[in-house]
Motif scaffolding. Structure first.
Motif, mmCIF file in Angstrom:
data_model
loop_
_atom_site.group_PDB
_atom_site.id
_atom_site.type_symbol
_atom_site.label_atom_id
_atom_site.label_comp_id
_atom_site.label_asym_id
_atom_site.label_seq_id
_atom_site.Cartn_x
_atom_site.Cartn_y
_atom_site.Cartn_z
ATOM 1 N N THR A 138 0.790 -1.234 0.000
ATOM 2 C CA THR A 138 0.000 0.000 0.000
ATOM 3 C C THR A 138 0.827 1.292 0.000
ATOM 4 O O THR A 138 0.301 2.348 -0.325
ATOM 5 N N ALA A 139 2.109 1.203 0.356
ATOM 6 C CA ALA A 139 2.949 2.411 0.319
ATOM 7 C C ALA A 139 3.356 2.758 -1.110
ATOM 8 O O ALA A 139 3.690 3.897 -1.402
ATOM 9 N N ARG A 140 3.339 1.751 -1.998
ATOM 10 C CA ARG A 140 3.811 1.998 -3.357
ATOM 11 C C ARG A 140 2.699 1.852 -4.391
ATOM 12 O O ARG A 140 2.939 1.962 -5.588
ATOM 13 N N VAL A 141 1.469 1.565 -3.922
ATOM 14 C CA VAL A 141 0.322 1.471 -4.823
ATOM 15 C C VAL A 141 0.130 2.818 -5.522
ATOM 16 O O VAL A 141 0.436 3.853 -4.937
ATOM 17 N N PRO A 142 -0.315 2.925 -6.745
ATOM 18 C CA PRO A 142 -0.637 1.841 -7.669
ATOM 19 C C PRO A 142 0.571 1.389 -8.487
ATOM 20 O O PRO A 142 1.542 2.127 -8.633
ATOM 21 N N GLU B 111 -10.924 3.231 -5.429
ATOM 22 C CA GLU B 111 -10.262 3.458 -4.139
ATOM 23 C C GLU B 111 -10.854 4.663 -3.400
ATOM 24 O O GLU B 111 -10.747 4.777 -2.192
ATOM 25 N N THR C 134 2.373 -2.135 3.665
ATOM 26 C CA THR C 134 3.528 -1.235 3.761
ATOM 27 C C THR C 134 3.125 0.198 4.126
ATOM 28 O O THR C 134 3.977 1.034 4.374
ATOM 29 N N ASP C 135 1.831 0.507 4.093
ATOM 30 C CA ASP C 135 1.342 1.799 4.596
ATOM 31 C C ASP C 135 0.355 1.538 5.740
ATOM 32 O O ASP C 135 0.078 0.373 6.069
ATOM 33 N N ASP C 136 -0.186 2.598 6.272
ATOM 34 C CA ASP C 136 -1.063 2.578 7.450
ATOM 35 C C ASP C 136 -2.013 1.364 7.560
ATOM 36 O O ASP C 136 -2.965 1.235 6.788
ATOM 37 N N LEU D 289 2.236 -3.565 9.938
ATOM 38 C CA LEU D 289 3.024 -2.707 9.052
ATOM 39 C C LEU D 289 4.420 -3.287 8.849
ATOM 40 O O LEU D 289 5.094 -3.633 9.819
ATOM 41 N N ASN E 132 8.167 -3.049 6.157
ATOM 42 C CA ASN E 132 8.895 -2.481 5.007
ATOM 43 C C ASN E 132 9.482 -3.607 4.190
ATOM 44 O O ASN E 132 9.943 -4.596 4.758
#
Lengths: 265, 265
Positions: free
Chosen positions: A39-43, A154, A239-241, A262, A264
């Motif tokens: 989710t930190a690097r989506v999309p 989203e 990878t995100d909240d 969470l 990394n």
């Protein structure tokens, strides 16, 4: 009868892959599942092959550390751009979402006029087209990138007039030309109704079910099934909240999931 | 008269910060510039504070390795969520985009009824509201997240009917209530016309110019200016496909940029 208790690893760039998890859960209730959402690097859908391969490799390395026995790439962009590469370098069985959807489409399409919609990178990769041509060289394929559908979904704008207009904008060139449409993105099943009502009479293929059926078959063939005495569990990593993912997952699955953690990669 | 030849570092989650680069270039032609676009992880606008702080810190560490003398965070989401934190931990002067825009808005707004639009995370952070209240506690602030504007702009759909409808959808609650609108996202200047034609008579603030003016002032105050004999150069670094960035940059700046280089941070 298999007795392999190790979990199945499933990953997606974000939340969309939960549609695949849901189907696997239904068909393989004895299996433990580990879901990873980047989710930190989506999309991923408008990023380059090189970058999607890097992300996919990192996600698989993460799942391998969790000792999974099989990996499902529940992301169309990753499957389109990176599946071939990661299958070459990793020993573990890896499933994508393209082939199962294509097999189903070929089976149900009467006129062999098949549409495919997906992200920009998925469509540009021509992965669906190549697979369709491999399975039936006479089929006619119409593909269309729909890059704004994922952000709309989203945003939860799944029943708005704006979405209807956007669907029209993207699909007007396919209307009347196809008898079957492959939803080449794990987000799209959430707006299946809007698409179906615009493309009346077209058979709409959502790969989640087909992927689950394939997963079961491959586990069986390789003697990797857990048996019915296995106490299965589910774990979620993002990878995100995690709280944000938890809330969105509820919307997607219509039930609460285990607390995501969470990480990394 | 300063004689510091080191470059200024500018970063954004993607391409939007080029609007800031352009203004800095215009006002400070003797300065060398290094632009970093985190295109593999874009967008930042719907990600959590924790993740945006991590990305921002990594981007700054990258720029520090390039021996920059000052850093401009040309991303509203980063400025809103991470500026305070990185200013606390790094010695180098760091500028954000919030304060310059707010100062300008307070100066031009007659009725002190000020609107702010931005990404979800920017608006949720209340960074603009707090800065506006600090500068003028009597001003009335109306803020509105517009999460789908960035994907539309990145799709190049900047003159479509769909965009006009989307702008209406987002701005209808602000219409009639404000005399000034801050574009709280470096992408929005590209659709300024659409916004202005819907919000007739409203003064629209784009922070790029103001940021450039502030950058100049801070270099002067700290004796960091390069002098007129400096042969300035520009470098571009991105985390996803450089060719894609090159093409988009041309669209943004209406001229070619130096070849961007691919890096990981």
């Amino acid at each position: 009868m298999g007795t392999d208790k190790r979990p199945i690893g499933i990953f997606d760039s974000g939340i969309g892959g939960l549609t695949v998890l849901k189907e696997i859960e239904k068909r393989l209730p004895c299996e433990s599942l580990i879901y990873f959402g980047d989710t930190a690097r989506v999309p991923y859908g408008n990023k380059s092959r090189q970058t999607v391969i890097r992300f996919t490799t990192e996600n698989i390395l993460f799942l391998l550390k969790k000792r999974v026995k099989l990996i499902v790439i529940a992301c169309n962009t990753s499957s389109s751009l990176a599946l071939k590469y990661v299958r070459k370098i990793f020993k573990i069985p890896i499933l994508g979402v393209i082939k199962p959807a294509v097999e189903k489409a070929i089976k149900v399409s009467k006129g062999k006029r098949i549409g495919v919609i997906g992200t920009k990178s998925t469509i540009a990769s021509r992965a669906y087209e190549e697979e369709l041509k491999r399975k039936d060289r006479n089929s006619l394929i119409f593909s269309r990138p729909c890059p704004l559908l994922v952000p709309f979904i989203e945003e939860g704008l799944i029943r708005s007039l704006l979405l209807e207009d956007l669907v029209k904008f993207y699909l007007k060139d396919l209307k009347g030309k196809i008898d079957t449409l492959i939803l080449g993105c794990t987000h799209y099943p959430l707006i299946k109704n809007v698409i179906a009502s615009y493309l009346k009479g077209v058979c709409i293929i959502d790969s989640a079910k087909e992927v689950a059926i394939n997963t079961k078959r491959i586990l069986e063939e390789n003697g990797l099934l857990a048996n019915s005495r296995n106490v299965s569990h589910k774990e979620f990593y993002v990878t995100d909240d995690p709280q944000n993912f938890f809330k969105l997952a509820k919307l997607f699955l219509k039930k609460n999931i285990e607390n995501p953690k969470l990480v990394n990669v």
